[in-house]
Design a protein around this motif. Structure first.
Motif, mmCIF file in Angstrom:
data_model
loop_
_atom_site.group_PDB
_atom_site.id
_atom_site.type_symbol
_atom_site.label_atom_id
_atom_site.label_comp_id
_atom_site.label_asym_id
_atom_site.label_seq_id
_atom_site.Cartn_x
_atom_site.Cartn_y
_atom_site.Cartn_z
ATOM 1 N N GLY A 1 -5.820 -10.967 -2.546
ATOM 2 C CA GLY A 1 -5.785 -9.733 -1.758
ATOM 3 C C GLY A 1 -5.122 -8.602 -2.513
ATOM 4 O O GLY A 1 -5.583 -7.450 -2.464
ATOM 5 N N VAL A 2 -4.030 -8.918 -3.202
ATOM 6 C CA VAL A 2 -3.327 -7.902 -3.991
ATOM 7 C C VAL A 2 -4.223 -7.373 -5.101
ATOM 8 O O VAL A 2 -4.280 -6.167 -5.356
ATOM 9 C CB VAL A 2 -2.019 -8.472 -4.567
ATOM 10 N N TYR B 1 -9.189 -1.568 -5.730
ATOM 11 C CA TYR B 1 -9.635 -0.500 -4.834
ATOM 12 C C TYR B 1 -8.827 0.775 -5.086
ATOM 13 O O TYR B 1 -9.379 1.874 -5.156
ATOM 14 C CB TYR B 1 -9.485 -0.958 -3.379
ATOM 15 N N TRP B 2 -7.499 0.629 -5.226
ATOM 16 C CA TRP B 2 -6.637 1.789 -5.434
ATOM 17 C C TRP B 2 -6.946 2.478 -6.759
ATOM 18 O O TRP B 2 -7.003 3.706 -6.836
ATOM 19 C CB TRP B 2 -5.171 1.338 -5.411
ATOM 20 N N TYR C 1 -6.904 -5.151 -3.560
ATOM 21 C CA TYR C 1 -6.336 -3.852 -3.175
ATOM 22 C C TYR C 1 -6.030 -3.002 -4.406
ATOM 23 O O TYR C 1 -6.271 -1.787 -4.415
ATOM 24 C CB TYR C 1 -5.052 -4.056 -2.372
#
Length: 241
Positions: free
Chosen positions: A18-19, A25-26, A22
């Motif tokens: 998940g990290v 994505y960032w 994310y």
């Protein structure tokens, strides 16, 4: 025990996944935002009219591409060495019409004309090279009027000995370009002579209009110093305080 260990490892892997997702994505969002931005040149602090720009006085500010306008400078090196023709506000995108490299030289479409003495009725003694002046027509037969709607640049003012009028101890043009109004004022009070001839940067149309109005001797020009943009801005600040 092994089952609990497997669950812990699975949970840690899910969190790590998940990290990573994310983070990706960032990074993609940041890259997308950067692609939509463009950097423009802005002053780091207020710059008065007449100041010579240096790269250390300027910074780059990212703005959306949709806000980019014609004439905005994109690199500090483009503005280095230019002279401010108007006051420049902190963080204000620098526009090409507000700066000029050689303000005493005629711009495209202009030429430097020495105004014949017999055409001149009066010249403000405070005028110096680099000033912007208003040109007015004084006629005995017709109503006096402003000859040119816009102010024009003074290329030179000289004494009868063909010497540029300046203070012996303080260079007016240097004071103008450094934004030092006190020295500028002092240099004009302590000038080395009265004005005998004046050169103006005019377009061909302006010169022909002036020559046609004055060549028969029926009218003469009055050349007057005009308040600079920084003078007007200071008046507005004083009025608002």
């Amino acid at each position: 025990m092994n089952r609990r260990r497997q669950m812990t490892i699975g949970l840690a892997a899910a969190l790590l996944s998940g990290v990573l997702v994310y983070g990706m994505y960032w990074l993609q969002l940041r890259q997308l935002r950067e692609d939509e931005m463009v950097r423009v040149v802005v002053p780091k602090q207020f710059i008065p009219e007449g100041a010579i720009l240096e790269e250390g006085m300027l910074a780059e500010l990212p703005i959306p591409k949709s806000a980019l306008r014609d004439g905005m400078l994109l690199r500090p090196s483009e503005a280095s060495g230019l002279q401010a023709l108007a006051p420049l506000g902190t963080g204000e995108p620098l526009l090409d019409w507000k700066v000029e490299r050689f303000p005493l030289l005629p711009r495209p479409g202009e030429a430097t004309f020495q105004i014949p003495r017999e055409y001149v009725k009066s010249v403000s003694n405070g005028i110096r090279a680099g000033d912007r002046v208003g040109v007015y027509l004084s006629s005995e037969r017709l109503a006096s009027r402003r000859l040119f709607a816009e102010a024009v640049v003074v290329a030179a003012v000289k004494t009868s000995a063909n010497v540029e009028i300046e203070s012996p101890e303080s260079d007016s043009l240097r004071s103008l370009t450094s934004g030092d109004k006190e020295k500028l004022y002092a240099s004009r009070r302590d000038a080395n002579g009265s004005i005998d001839s004046i050169n103006l940067n005019l377009t061909e149309e302006q010169w022909l209009e002036l020559d046609a109005a004055c060549k028969d001797g029926g009218a003469k020009v009055v050349i007057a110093y005009e308040a600079s943009a920084i003078d007007e801005e200071n008046k507005e600040k004083e009025g608002g305080s």
